[in-house]
Motif scaffolding. Structure first.
Motif, PDB file in Angstrom:
ATOM      1  N   ALA A 140       0.826  -1.211   0.000  1.00 35.59           N
ATOM      2  CA  ALA A 140       0.000   0.000   0.000  1.00 35.59           C
ATOM      3  C   ALA A 140       0.858   1.257   0.000  1.00 35.59           C
ATOM      4  CB  ALA A 140      -0.916  -0.003   1.213  1.00 35.59           C
ATOM      5  N   THR A 141       2.143   1.141   0.323  1.00 32.51           N
ATOM      6  CA  THR A 141       3.021   2.305   0.444  1.00 32.51           C
ATOM      7  C   THR A 141       3.868   2.558  -0.804  1.00 32.51           C
ATOM      8  OG1 THR A 141       4.859   1.003   1.360  1.00 32.51           O
ATOM      9  CG2 THR A 141       3.232   1.876   2.926  1.00 32.51           C
ATOM     10  N   GLY A 142       3.944   1.571  -1.673  1.00 33.85           N
ATOM     11  CA  GLY A 142       4.808   1.715  -2.846  1.00 33.85           C
ATOM     12  C   GLY A 142       6.273   1.450  -2.537  1.00 33.85           C
ATOM     13  N   THR A 143       6.545   0.865  -1.370  1.00 30.63           N
ATOM     14  CA  THR A 143       7.918   0.514  -0.980  1.00 30.63           C
ATOM     15  C   THR A 143       7.926  -0.911  -0.429  1.00 30.63           C
ATOM     16  OG1 THR A 143       8.535   2.793  -0.447  1.00 30.63           O
ATOM     17  CG2 THR A 143       9.858   1.050   0.535  1.00 30.63           C
ATOM     18  N   VAL A 144       8.812  -1.731  -0.962  1.00 30.53           N
ATOM     19  CA  VAL A 144       8.994  -3.083  -0.455  1.00 30.53           C
ATOM     20  C   VAL A 144      10.467  -3.273  -0.110  1.00 30.53           C
ATOM     21  CG1 VAL A 144       7.045  -4.004  -1.762  1.00 30.53           C
ATOM     22  CG2 VAL A 144       9.333  -4.054  -2.776  1.00 30.53           C
ATOM     23  N   GLY A 145      10.773  -4.304   0.674  1.00 25.78           N
ATOM     24  CA  GLY A 145      12.143  -4.479   1.127  1.00 25.78           C
ATOM     25  C   GLY A 145      12.644  -5.901   0.970  1.00 25.78           C
ATOM     26  N   TYR A 146      13.958  -6.022   0.944  1.00 29.09           N
ATOM     27  CA  TYR A 146      14.628  -7.322   0.892  1.00 29.09           C
ATOM     28  C   TYR A 146      15.706  -7.326   1.972  1.00 29.09           C
ATOM     29  CZ  TYR A 146      17.410 -11.265  -0.799  1.00 29.09           C
ATOM     30  OH  TYR A 146      18.100 -12.445  -0.885  1.00 29.09           O
ATOM     31  N   VAL A 147      15.654  -8.305   2.881  1.00 26.27           N
ATOM     32  CA  VAL A 147      16.646  -8.442   3.940  1.00 26.27           C
ATOM     33  C   VAL A 147      17.400  -9.741   3.700  1.00 26.27           C
ATOM     34  CG1 VAL A 147      17.062  -8.641   6.417  1.00 26.27           C
ATOM     35  CG2 VAL A 147      15.287  -7.100   5.567  1.00 26.27           C
ATOM     36  N   GLY A 148      18.631  -9.619   3.191  1.00 22.84           N
ATOM     37  CA  GLY A 148      19.402 -10.787   2.820  1.00 22.84           C
ATOM     38  C   GLY A 148      20.267 -11.303   3.941  1.00 22.84           C
ATOM     39  N   GLY A 149      20.790 -12.516   3.730  1.00 26.68           N
ATOM     40  CA  GLY A 149      21.635 -13.147   4.730  1.00 26.68           C
ATOM     41  C   GLY A 149      23.101 -12.981   4.422  1.00 26.68           C
ATOM     42  N   THR A 150      23.739 -14.041   3.943  1.00 25.98           N
ATOM     43  CA  THR A 150      25.167 -13.980   3.613  1.00 25.98           C
ATOM     44  C   THR A 150      25.360 -13.630   2.150  1.00 25.98           C
ATOM     45  OG1 THR A 150      25.135 -16.382   3.253  1.00 25.98           O
ATOM     46  CG2 THR A 150      25.863 -15.591   5.409  1.00 25.98           C
ATOM     47  N   ASP A 151      26.549 -13.178   1.825  1.00 23.32           N
ATOM     48  CA  ASP A 151      26.845 -12.730   0.464  1.00 23.32           C
ATOM     49  C   ASP A 151      27.210 -13.936  -0.401  1.00 23.32           C
ATOM     50  OD1 ASP A 151      27.293 -11.195  -1.741  1.00 23.32           O
ATOM     51  OD2 ASP A 151      29.243 -10.435  -1.096  1.00 23.32           O
ATOM     52  N   ILE A 152      26.187 -14.691  -0.799  1.00 21.04           N
ATOM     53  CA  ILE A 152      26.344 -15.873  -1.630  1.00 21.04           C
ATOM     54  C   ILE A 152      25.437 -15.725  -2.847  1.00 21.04           C
ATOM     55  CG2 ILE A 152      27.021 -17.434   0.235  1.00 21.04           C
ATOM     56  CD1 ILE A 152      24.104 -18.315   0.450  1.00 21.04           C
ATOM     57  N   PRO A 153      25.681 -16.475  -3.925  1.00 21.47           N
ATOM     58  CA  PRO A 153      24.853 -16.326  -5.132  1.00 21.47           C
ATOM     59  C   PRO A 153      23.350 -16.439  -4.898  1.00 21.47           C
ATOM     60  CG  PRO A 153      26.821 -17.566  -5.672  1.00 21.47           C
ATOM     61  CD  PRO A 153      26.845 -17.364  -4.175  1.00 21.47           C
ATOM     62  N   PRO A 154      22.849 -17.393  -4.104  1.00 20.39           N
ATOM     63  CA  PRO A 154      21.400 -17.444  -3.900  1.00 20.39           C
ATOM     64  C   PRO A 154      20.829 -16.165  -3.304  1.00 20.39           C
ATOM     65  CG  PRO A 154      22.405 -19.484  -3.184  1.00 20.39           C
ATOM     66  CD  PRO A 154      23.532 -18.527  -3.458  1.00 20.39           C
ATOM     67  N   ASN A 155      21.610 -15.494  -2.456  1.00 22.59           N
ATOM     68  CA  ASN A 155      21.158 -14.233  -1.874  1.00 22.59           C
ATOM     69  C   ASN A 155      21.084 -13.136  -2.923  1.00 22.59           C
ATOM     70  OD1 ASN A 155      20.709 -12.349   0.519  1.00 22.59           O
ATOM     71  ND2 ASN A 155      22.560 -11.467  -0.381  1.00 22.59           N
ATOM     72  N   ASN A 182      11.402   3.320   6.845  1.00 24.81           N
ATOM     73  CA  ASN A 182      11.472   4.026   5.567  1.00 24.81           C
ATOM     74  C   ASN A 182      10.302   3.702   4.648  1.00 24.81           C
ATOM     75  OD1 ASN A 182      13.869   5.516   6.008  1.00 24.81           O
ATOM     76  ND2 ASN A 182      15.099   3.688   5.593  1.00 24.81           N
ATOM     77  N   GLY A 183       9.291   3.020   5.180  1.00 25.53           N
ATOM     78  CA  GLY A 183       8.046   2.857   4.433  1.00 25.53           C
ATOM     79  C   GLY A 183       7.785   1.484   3.853  1.00 25.53           C
ATOM     80  N   ALA A 184       8.703   0.536   3.991  1.00 28.44           N
ATOM     81  CA  ALA A 184       8.473  -0.796   3.431  1.00 28.44           C
ATOM     82  C   ALA A 184       7.338  -1.490   4.174  1.00 28.44           C
ATOM     83  CB  ALA A 184       9.743  -1.639   3.507  1.00 28.44           C
ATOM     84  N   ASP A 185       6.378  -2.036   3.406  1.00 31.73           N
ATOM     85  CA  ASP A 185       5.273  -2.754   4.045  1.00 31.73           C
ATOM     86  C   ASP A 185       5.166  -4.203   3.567  1.00 31.73           C
ATOM     87  OD1 ASP A 185       4.327  -2.164   1.522  1.00 31.73           O
ATOM     88  OD2 ASP A 185       2.370  -1.417   2.189  1.00 31.73           O
ATOM     89  N   VAL A 186       6.072  -4.626   2.702  1.00 32.14           N
ATOM     90  CA  VAL A 186       6.221  -6.043   2.340  1.00 32.14           C
ATOM     91  C   VAL A 186       7.720  -6.319   2.274  1.00 32.14           C
ATOM     92  CG1 VAL A 186       5.682  -7.906   0.738  1.00 32.14           C
ATOM     93  CG2 VAL A 186       4.111  -5.968   0.946  1.00 32.14           C
ATOM     94  N   ILE A 187       8.167  -7.361   2.955  1.00 26.11           N
ATOM     95  CA  ILE A 187       9.602  -7.653   3.033  1.00 26.11           C
ATOM     96  C   ILE A 187       9.864  -9.106   2.691  1.00 26.11           C
ATOM     97  CG2 ILE A 187      11.583  -7.849   4.610  1.00 26.11           C
ATOM     98  CD1 ILE A 187      10.491  -5.376   6.058  1.00 26.11           C
ATOM     99  N   TYR A 188      10.811  -9.318   1.795  1.00 19.74           N
ATOM    100  CA  TYR A 188      11.298 -10.671   1.504  1.00 19.74           C
ATOM    101  C   TYR A 188      12.514 -10.893   2.389  1.00 19.74           C
ATOM    102  CZ  TYR A 188      12.425 -14.852  -1.216  1.00 19.74           C
ATOM    103  OH  TYR A 188      12.672 -16.144  -1.606  1.00 19.74           O
ATOM    104  N   ALA A 189      12.373 -11.784   3.357  1.00 16.38           N
ATOM    105  CA  ALA A 189      13.441 -12.034   4.324  1.00 16.38           C
ATOM    106  C   ALA A 189      14.196 -13.298   3.933  1.00 16.38           C
ATOM    107  CB  ALA A 189      12.871 -12.165   5.723  1.00 16.38           C
TER     108      ALA A 189
END
Length: 339
Positions: A165-180, A224-231
């Motif tokens: 609803a906010t027009g902002t979504v987020g991604y919270v990644g883990g380790t710096d690997i190709p799948p991330n 910062n407005g994210a209302d959907v996050i891919y963790a």
């Protein structure tokens, strides 16, 4: 369609030393490969070593890998030794080396273990190594079985853009690997395929298991407005959910690998993986002497291996998921470079 081994069942793991073929599995995925029977031993292994880059009880990727071995250990009469929480490059080399000295098959889960596999495999030509990321070529006992985890993240991005609803979504990644990195790129691409101007925040916290870091990063994105996050978090997911709860806002979350929908009403879907099936394929191919020379990848072509699944609270998006998945499988949707 990808076959599901008929003998895949829940079993127990017997702790013991292992003898000689190292099998290292993945977190990436999709596509076929050419078999090279002459490079693989035939018959079931009697001793298997498992190396995991993270904790064996993370309720996600690493636990699923170990479950895959457990599911066939009793059936095949195998003895299994496990080393988990392998955090550094040298620790990975040491773990693979020690297990390869006394195992026929070593299964190591985690893309961060690929470099160690490239180093150790040539030293043990009679041990078979199957990695969870793309390995160096020219080593006949070194193989790749992997899921392309960015593909279900694309589908999640499509849903996220429609849910936001906010027009902002987020991604919270883990380790710096190709799948991330693949998941971050493809999640953003999926969201922008629906809303080209949507704002996609992305951060990698350096751990799949550090709930405190995941919580801090999630709280910043929510502020910062994210209302959907891919963790892209395993044992770190509770930190994400704590940040959502403490914010008091209506924020929705996707997680990877396993169904954790009951842990929080914020969860609306997950990038399902059943690496037990993939491990079963590895063992079948090992027994048949047909481990492939080229990497064997899995995307969304068989939902028994990987799929974007929805929690009961988000079933209104079932047709969106089905349509997007079909277009990815048919090639009507092309993923961006790096995804």
């Amino acid at each position: 369609m990808i076959r599901v081994p008929s003998w895949l069942r829940s079993t127990r793991v017997l702790a013991a030393p292992v003898l000689g073929a190292a099998l290292v599995l993945s977190a990436c995925s999709s596509g076929g490969s050419t078999a090279a029977p002459e490079t693989a031993a035939s018959g079931a292994p009697t001793k298997v070593g498992v190396v995991l880059a993270g904790p064996r009880n993370d309720k996600a990727f690493y636990q699923s890998y170990l479950d895959g071995v457990q599911a066939v250990a009793d059936r095949e009469g195998m003895t299994v030794s496990v080393v988990d929480n392998v955090g550094s490059p040298q620790a990975a080399i040491d773990a693979l080396t020690n297990l390869a000295a006394d195992n026929q098959l070593i299964i190591a889960g985690g893309s961060s273990l690929v470099s160690a596999g490239n180093t150790v495999a040539p030293q043990f030509p009679d041990v078979t190594f199957v990695m969870s990321g793309v390995v160096q070529t020219g080593v006949p006992n070194l193989h790749t079985y992997a899921t392309r985890q960015g593909v279900p993240a694309y589908v999640a991005g499509v849903v996220a853009a429609q849910e936001s609803a906010t027009g902002t979504v987020g991604y919270v990644g883990g380790t710096d690997i190709p799948p991330n990195s693949q998941s971050s790129i493809d999640f953003a691409a999926g969201a922008k395929s629906v809303e080209p101007n949507i704002n996609v925040a992305s951060v990698t916290v350096g751990s799949l298991s550090d709930a405190a870091k995941a919580k801090e990063a999630t709280a910043a994105q929510i502020a910062n407005g994210a209302d959907v996050i891919y963790a892209f978090q395993d044992a770190g997911l509770p930190g994400v959910l704590d940040a959502v709860t403490e914010s008091g806002k209506d924020v929705k979350v996707f997680n990877p690998t396993t169904d954790r929908c009951e842990e929080s009403p914020a969860l609306i879907g997950y990038a399902f993986q059943d690496t037990r099936v993939m491990v079963g394929h590895v063992l079948e191919d090992y027994k048949a002497g047909t481990l492939p020379t080229d990497p064997r990848f899995y995307a969304l072509d068989d939902p028994a291996v990987q799929a974007l699944k929805l929690c009961p609270s988000a079933t209104q998006y079932e047709s969106v998921v089905a349509d997007t998945t079909a277009k990815l499988n048919s090639g009507a949707i092309t993923l961006p470079q790096g995804g």
